[in-house]
Design an enzyme around this catalytic site. Structure first.
Site, PDB file in Angstrom:
ATOM      1  N   GLY A   1       3.688   8.157   2.400  1.00  0.00           N
ATOM      2  CA  GLY A   1       4.608   7.058   2.598  1.00  0.00           C
ATOM      3  C   GLY A   1       4.082   5.761   2.029  1.00  0.00           C
TER       4      GLY A   1
ATOM      5  N   GLY B   1       0.846  -1.195   0.000  1.00  0.00           N
ATOM      6  CA  GLY B   1       0.000   0.000   0.000  1.00  0.00           C
ATOM      7  C   GLY B   1       0.874   1.235   0.000  1.00  0.00           C
TER       8      GLY B   1
ATOM      9  CE  LYS C   1       0.933   5.597   7.726  1.00  0.00           C
ATOM     10  NZ  LYS C   1      -0.283   6.190   8.298  1.00  0.00           N
TER      11      LYS C   1
ATOM     12  CG  ASP D   1      -7.367   9.625   5.777  1.00  0.00           C
ATOM     13  OD1 ASP D   1      -8.333  10.044   5.111  1.00  0.00           O
ATOM     14  OD2 ASP D   1      -6.328   9.196   5.255  1.00  0.00           O
TER      15      ASP D   1
END
Length: 730
Positions: free
Chosen positions: A419, A414, A435, A531
């Site tokens: 990032g 992803g 992440k 988000d």
């Protein structure tokens, strides 16, 4: 306040690269290569047959005695084959005070290069905002990014762009569309006498140097006809080098010997190998560099001899190379001192190299310790030690690199504007998701350790578990549990998505709502996700919802005066009240969740860039349909039928409440979760699957039965009519 809108269509090439016709790699000698004093190298061409494909066709026009090179309808000032970049002049958005109408007036410029070989270079440009009272944004396909420029506490200075009269922020990678616009509530006309205009646009780094004259006059806009330079990257096609080499439908473009393929943000492109220069897109286009002709770049104190891709440097007869200098060869009586000195020099060089290596390792260790302390690692470690049993680990950089195969591209699962997310495998074959963000501001660095301690204690079945973090790097990395079944966005909108039952959709919505309610109500302190979108709702093997990406959320502010100067979010989900106030609250999450409900009801994307202006936003289309009593027109046909329409209307009404423009009028996530829980119980109740005639008979037997099957769900009730229609909508 009213606004004047001037749409400036900066560039649109109507081309689908995958289906473009590729020309031969050796264009005809009759093809023109100059437009005025600008060179137009292959793969570009001034005639269609002279370009590698139609996306690289440029026009050379002459008007009023001026010759210009145009791509679409945008002026091209330079093309570089070596860097795979092109320089354009594009318009910027401006907001100026109009004395005739006594208010601020906007001119919004935009660019759309979707379907072309180009992409805005994230390394060579920045979003630039000028003004003394300006909050402005750049809206691209998926992101809204901007900043605040003021002239209050700090006076603007020439050459400085840090918020006083000027501010600049990075743009995401892969942008092919953007539009500049201003916040009408923040940008006022109070200072128009001294500062008549505000500006926002994407401007090349090398072409911008702030001057205070930009604030008290219109010189910034008047210069160069209101156009500013921007750098674009370009590529032959939008696939990778590996895909281009095996693609049988289109010729491979790197045809010259001694050329290499590279992958940039636009796709794949070509470059000459080290030691060679020229054009890799034509046969024999890369030629050897004669390094002996440039003694500055390739120094040689002796005899230089050019070789293919390199060069050698030697001494003439009678001299010997000592270090990098040719010295006269002495007699045997002088050999011993010379050899001894040479050996001593070698020992000295080796000793210095070892000392430097040791010093570098020490410096690297100090840097890692600095980052660890800067991100609150000591505080986090002490708290973890005092609170035994917290399933949270502080990973070393080496552990994370080993788990992700040193962040190999094939491990990416992803990515976004901030990032990438990598799949990793820790020791013991534990699968994780890592992440790796690109940037973090100074305030987040100070609060990072404290927030990680809070987030590590979140334990909810519908929230992705944060397993740990790595603090030895400049931007901390987060390690989550790995969820294997993709995102809700791909389940709803993926090209191979199958039938999704109504029961599954309501269950996913309910589980997601419970997760957000937990963050808002049960976490201490409360956490605002910030988000919420279908792409941040992951699904495990049995399609259980797992809310993710809350590591980038904020703790609910204790001081209502806190102000967010950098506005970011995802188009289609962004709370309009947040856009006006720049204050993120739990009701912002409620609005975004309402959009997710619409995706589940309609199977439509939240933002349609290619649609008409009034149909771009799914929430606006939905609210208009509710207002005109045309809800059936936008519902997904897979779950819509005459019998369950009232049930779907109940869900739609809940979504409408979530999408209230004023946050105080929206329900809390706790209320949303309770209502969805009631709807799930209706679907799971045995009488929801009975034959309609049998259910009618059951409902008519006695009033006690009737009262027992009417299920209250807060502010609304599910009645006999809804229950009878559930079987086909399941």
């Amino acid at each position: 306040m009213e606004f004047s809108l001037l749409c400036l269509p900066v560039a649109v090439w109507l081309l689908v690269l995958a289906g473009a016709d590729f020309a031969a790699a050796q264009r005809s000698p009759s093809c023109k290569t100059m437009c005025g004093d600008i060179e137009v190298p292959y793969p570009f061409g001034l005639e269609k047959e002279c370009a590698i494909h139609s996306g690289f066709h440029l026009n050379c026009t002459t008007a009023d005695g001026t010759t210009k090179l145009l791509g679409g309808n945008v002026e091209v000032t330079k093309v570089s084959v070596q860097d795979n970049k092109a320089w354009f002049n594009t318009y910027i958005s401006r907001q100026c005070y109009s004395q005739s109408i006594k208010r601020m007036t906007d001119w919004n410029a935009w660019i759309n290069i979707t379907g072309t070989p180009f992409v805005v270079s994230a390394d060579d440009n920045k979003v630039t905002v000028l003004g003394c009272n300006s909050l402005a944004y750049m809206r691209s396909n998926d992101y809204i990014i901007g900043c605040v420029s003021t002239c209050g506490e700090t006076s603007p200075k020439n050459g400085s762009c840090s918020g006083a009269g000027c501010c600049r922020v990075d743009i995401p990678r892969g942008v092919r569309y953007y539009e500049g616009f201003f916040n009408p509530l923040y940008n006022t006309s109070e200072i128009w006498r001294t500062n008549p205009c505000n500006y926002v646009g994407v401007i090349a780094n090398e072409a911008f140097n702030f001057s205070t004259t930009y604030l008290n006059s219109t010189v910034f806009y008047d210069t160069d006809g209101a156009k500013k330079p921007i750098v674009m990257e370009w590529a032959i096609a939008r696939n990778t080098c590996e895909e281009a080499k095996i693609d049988k439908n289109t010729p491979y473009a790197c045809v010259s010997d001694h050329s290499n393929c590279i992958t940039n943000d636009a796709g794949y492109a070509c470059r000459c190998s080290d030691g060679y220069e020229g054009n890799p897109y034509i046969y024999d286009g890369c030629t050897d560099i004669d390094e002996c002709l440039d003694n500055v770049k390739y120094p040689c104190a002796g005899i230089c001899k050019n070789t293919p891709g390199s060069f050698t440097c030697s001494c003439p007869r009678g001299k010997r190379m000592i270090g990098s200098v040719c010295l006269k060869d002495q007699k045997s009586t002088w050999m011993a001192p010379v050899v001894g000195a040479s050996i001593g020099l070698v020992v000295l060089v080796v000793s210095v190299a070892c000392a430097c290596s040791i010093q570098d390792r020490r410096n690297l260790h100090r840097i890692k310790q600095k980052y660890f302390r800067q991100h609150g690692g000591l505080l986090l470690f002490q708290e973890m030690k005092s609170q035994q049993g917290i399933p949270f680990k502080i990973f070393s950089e080496e552990e994370v690199q080993e788990a992700t195969n040193r962040f190999a591209e094939q491990q990416v699962i992803g990515h976004g504007g901030h990032g990438k997310v990598y799949k990793g495998v820790l020791k013991g074959d534990v699968e994780v998701a890592v992440k790796r963000c690109m940037t973090i501001d100074e305030q987040q660095k100070k609060e990072f350790g404290k927030e990680m301690l809070i987030l590590s204690q979140i334990n909810h079945r519908n929230i992705v578990k944060l397993l740990g973090c790595c603090l030895e790097v400049e931007v901390p990395m987060l390690v989550y549990e790995f969820i294997p079944n993709g995102t809700l966005f791909h389940l709803i909108h993926g090209s191979h998505s199958g039938h999704i039952s109504l029961d599954t959709r309501v269950r996913i919505a309910h589980e997601s709502a419970e997760a957000l309610d937990y963050l808002h109500s049960s976490a201490s302190p409360p956490i605002v996700h910030g988000d919420v979108k279908s792409a941040n709702i992951l699904l495990n093997g049995d399609f259980t919802a797992k809310v993710s990406d809350f590591g980038a959320s904020i703790l609910a502010p204790s001081d209502e005066s806190q102000f967010v100067t950098l506005v970011q979010g995802t188009c289609g989900y962004l709370d309009p009240e947040y856009m006006q106030t720049c204050q993120l609250t739990d009701k912002s999450d409620v609005y975004s969740f309402g959009v997710v409900l619409l995706e589940l009801l309609t199977r439509k994307k939240p933002f349609n860039l290619k649609g008409p202006e009034h149909e771009k936003s799914l929430s606006m289309v939905f609210l208009e349909a509710m207002k005109e009593n045309k809800l059936e027109d936008i519902l997904d046909g897979e779950i819509k039928n005459d019998e369950n329409l009232e049930f779907l209307e109940e869900i739609a009404e809940l979504a409408r409440q979530c999408l209230e423009m004023c946050g105080v009028n929206r329900p809390s996530m706790k209320e949303v979760a309770e209502k969805l829980d009631g709807l799930r119980k209706v679907l799971q109740h045995p009488w929801a699957h009975k034959d309609p005639e049998e259910l009618d008979s059951l409902l008519g037997e006695s009033s006690s039965v009737n009262s027992g099957i009417i299920l209250s769900t807060g502010n609304f009730s599910i009645t006999k009519k809804v229950a009878v229609g559930l079987e086909s909508g399941r």
